[in-house]
Design an enzyme around this catalytic site. Structure first.
Site, mmCIF file in Angstrom:
data_model
loop_
_atom_site.group_PDB
_atom_site.id
_atom_site.type_symbol
_atom_site.label_atom_id
_atom_site.label_comp_id
_atom_site.label_asym_id
_atom_site.label_seq_id
_atom_site.Cartn_x
_atom_site.Cartn_y
_atom_site.Cartn_z
ATOM 1 N N GLY A 18 31.880 43.085 33.074
ATOM 2 C CA GLY A 18 31.585 43.159 34.504
ATOM 3 C C GLY A 18 30.253 43.824 34.760
ATOM 4 O O GLY A 18 29.672 44.474 33.885
ATOM 5 N N GLY A 20 28.038 46.200 37.699
ATOM 6 C CA GLY A 20 28.143 47.076 38.859
ATOM 7 C C GLY A 20 26.782 47.403 39.426
ATOM 8 O O GLY A 20 25.747 46.937 38.945
ATOM 9 N N GLY A 21 26.790 48.215 40.483
ATOM 10 C CA GLY A 21 25.535 48.573 41.117
ATOM 11 C C GLY A 21 24.686 49.498 40.273
ATOM 12 O O GLY A 21 23.467 49.567 40.444
ATOM 13 N N ASP A 134 35.491 58.682 45.052
ATOM 14 C CA ASP A 134 35.430 57.218 45.188
ATOM 15 C C ASP A 134 36.724 56.599 44.681
ATOM 16 O O ASP A 134 36.701 55.586 43.993
ATOM 17 C CB ASP A 134 34.226 56.670 44.409
#
Length: 674
Positions: A18, A20-21, A134
């Site tokens: 994956g 992510g930012g 988060d």
């Protein structure tokens, strides 16, 4: 990062997991310890950004401090060619968001079990004064055995570190963001509790409570709208369970659970019969401060300012006392009341100044009177004393000496505090409060049942210290193994079992290191000869079968790895046995047989996992080799894949806790589930 690239000469990249930012995540294989790992690699376009690097390093620091079965473990930290990376435990499964989508509706007991695992992990982080900030289903992984593991501490921060809050940068998903974080206030442990309440809501209803087209509209709903009722979605959900959601997500942080342990203790009993008639939780007024609900434009401005890192907007309603001045007496009235003075007196020469001094003195006296009155009416303050470890009666006496009284009394399980003693007080010790204030107490009911983790491949000495501090008795045996010395090979308490720490003794089999043997060529060998060779050299064998025109039936024609090389003891060798020539073989038939494996309770007091082993026989599997090994906490549906050619008949066997409970032979394509 391309497949087969070897990072630092040790971690061979397999595939991407994956993006992510901040970082990309890859599945990799540790060539030294021979295990799959997850590699989180800082994106190339961010490796020169000091803020991103600091956040990446913060994740490494936060994760290093946390050792818990439900927190993804950090194995290694490194840098190569300017690329910073973390090597972490690989959790085979999916995140909680997708798990909810694929399995909704979830059984209530499973919801409670998953939340208890998450809460125990967050409690460990909070014990180290680390706030995740988060928490959301996307950051919670569910492995194939149904165990939860929290990941992504990239924006986690210690309570003593205020840098992230002072820049007023709003981080995290707005769907799970607490009202105080949305306003730009500092995140606290109660902020994590709010996010946990939203996660519990989503597990019960399948969706988040507040939706909107923009982050601003969602943020508005978080501190303007009441929390939707989960019982309106499903009337079968107990009121006690809805109350956990409501208390965790109150708008005022002071009305939420004081600690994650309190939330876990409350959640543990929601299905108990003595809570069947519980009333709906209604927040109380915990203070006189009232926070204004800002209009949408103001919220948008606050969020925009937070994102620019320039300002913080928090509005408070205040009442400004006004001082009413007495009506002035007319000049004629004043002069009429005065005695005649000598013609050259100062008062006659300066009548205006005399009047100003007179009224100025009156006003000064009024101001002094108001100040003195306010000071006298101000409530006397005192400090909350330490009452933890005391009985309720002793705590009441100590509070009385400090001019305080006992408020609500709750009970919770605790492995650290003896039964009938105070676990904590709210407000906490050393807090300044008004005299005659009510102090809430939590009293211990004794040790609490907990979910036992999976510690295989973990370092034994670290696990031993963690479990002994939790009240477990820990023993060990050593065995030669292919894994590094000191790593746990197996455990005699099934992962996921609900156990009482003070009543549980766990024995770990620990690796004493490994030796190598030269693997011989096993092709052309019979099955019995291969098994004898494997047993003599401490090797495991996984048998497969297939068709071969070069080898007669019943003898091997392929192996992996090939003979001639060195392998570690304890390694698994895959050997393919011949079924004979495939000259007259027809097209194979592929189909599935679906079954439900029943769960069996092993104890009347605690829930323990069932160990289930599945054996298959078809074109490629042999009945003597375990096809799948799983642990179940409830009756579980499984699909068994079969490939059969010609007149071959399939065969399956299900063994639960060492006892065969299901077996069927002579399976054909007609047995397939329609």
């Amino acid at each position: 990062m391309t497949p087969n690239y070897t990072l630092s000469g040790r971690y061979r990249i397999v595939r991407s997991l994956g993006e992510g930012g901040m970082a990309n995540v890859y599945l990799a294989h540790d060539l030294i310890l021979d295990r799959d790992v997850a590699v989180k690699l800082l994106r190339l376009d961010l490796r020169d950004d000091p803020k991103t690097i600091k956040r990446f390093q913060r994740e490494a620091l936060a994760t290093t401090e946390l050792v818990h079965p439900h927190i993804v473990s950090l194995y290694d930290i490194g840098e190569e060619n300017g690329m910073q990376y973390l090597v972490m435990e690989y959790v085979k499964g999916m995140d909680l968001k997708n798990y909810i989508k694929e399995n909704f509706p979830l059984p209530l007991q499973q919801v409670i079990d998953i939340m208890e695992q998450i809460l125990s992990a967050v409690a460990t982080a909070h014990a180290h004064n680390i706030i995740h900030r988060d928490l959301k289903p996307q950051n919670i992984l569910i492995d194939e055995q149904g165990n939860a593991k929290i990941t992504d501490f990239g924006i986690a921060v210690a309570l003593s570190e205020h840098t992230m809050t002072q820049t007023n940068t709003i981080l995290g998903s707005v769907h799970y963001l607490s009202p105080e974080q949305a306003r730009g206030s500092m995140a606290t442990k109660q902020s994590d509790i709010y996010s946990l309440g939203i996660i519990l809501y989503e597990m019960l209803t399948g969706s988040v409570p507040f939706k909107g087209e923009t982050a601003v509209s969602i943020a508005l709903k978080h501190f303007q709208n009441a929390m939707p009722s989960v019982r309106e979605f499903d009337a079968d959900i107990p009121q006690a369970l809805e109350n956990v959601v409501l208390q965790a997500t109150t708008k005022d942080p002071r009305e939420r659970y004081a600690t994650v342990e309190d939330m876990a203790a409350d959640l543990l009993t929601v299905l108990a019969s003595n809570r069947a008639g519980e009333k709906r939780f209604v927040p109380q007024d915990v203070g006189n401060d009232e926070t204004k609900i800002m209009p949408s434009a103001d919220i948008q401005a606050a969020i925009a300012a937070n994102q620019d890192g320039k300002t913080q907007v928090v509005a408070h309603k205040s009442k400004q006392p006004t001082l009413q001045r007495p009506a002035e007496t007319t000049e004629s009235q004043t002069d009429a009341d005065e005695e005649p003075l000598p013609t050259r007196s100062w008062s006659k020469r300066h009548p205006l100044r005399r009047r100003l001094l007179f009224w100025g003195g009156i006003i000064l006296l009024l101001v002094v009177a108001v100040i003195v009155g306010l000071e006298l009416s101000r409530p006397q303050m005192t400090t909350v004393p330490k009452v933890t470890g005391l009985s309720q009666r002793a705590a009441t006496k100590v509070l009385k000496k400090h001019h305080l009284t006992v408020g609500t009394v709750q009970h919770a399980k605790s492995n650290q505090v003896a039964k009938n003693q105070v676990i904590k007080s709210t407000p906490s010790v050393k807090t300044r409060v008004q005299e005659r204030a009510r102090i809430n107490l939590v009293i211990s009911n004794g040790a609490k049942v907990m979910s036992f983790g999976n510690y295989v491949n973990d370092n034994y000495h670290d696990v031993r210290q963690t479990l002994k501090s939790a009240g477990f008795k820990v023993k060990e045996t050593y065995s030669t193994s292919s894994v590094a010395a000191g790593q746990i090979i197996s455990q005699d308490v099934v992962a996921g079992s609900r156990v009482m720490p003070t009543d549980t003794t766990v024995t770990f089999t620990v690796s004493a290191g490994s030796r190598y043997v030269e693997l011989k060529d096993l092709t052309g060998e019979s099955k019995s000869d291969i098994l004898d060779y494997a047993e003599a050299n401490d090797l495991n064998v996984n048998f497969k079968q297939g068709y071969s025109s070069e080898q007669k039936a019943g003898y091997s024609y392929d192996q992996d790895p090939d003979g001639g090389g060195n392998v570690r003891t304890g390694s698994t060798i895959t050997v393919t046995m011949s079924r004979g020539s495939d000259n007259n073989v027809t097209t194979p038939q592929n189909f599935y047989v679906k079954l439900t494996v029943p769960y069996k309770a092993l104890s009347a007091t605690t829930a323990q996992a069932n160990d289930v082993k599945i054996y298959l026989y078809d074109d490629t599997h042999m009945i003597e080799t375990v096809y799948r090994d799983i642990a179940i906490m409830r009756s579980t549906k499984i699909s068994l894949p079969f490939q059969l050619t010609g007149n071959t008949k399939g065969h399956y066997r299900i063994v639960r806790n060492g006892v065969t409970i299901m077996e069927k032979k002579n399976i054909t394509s007609k047995s397939a589930t329609k």
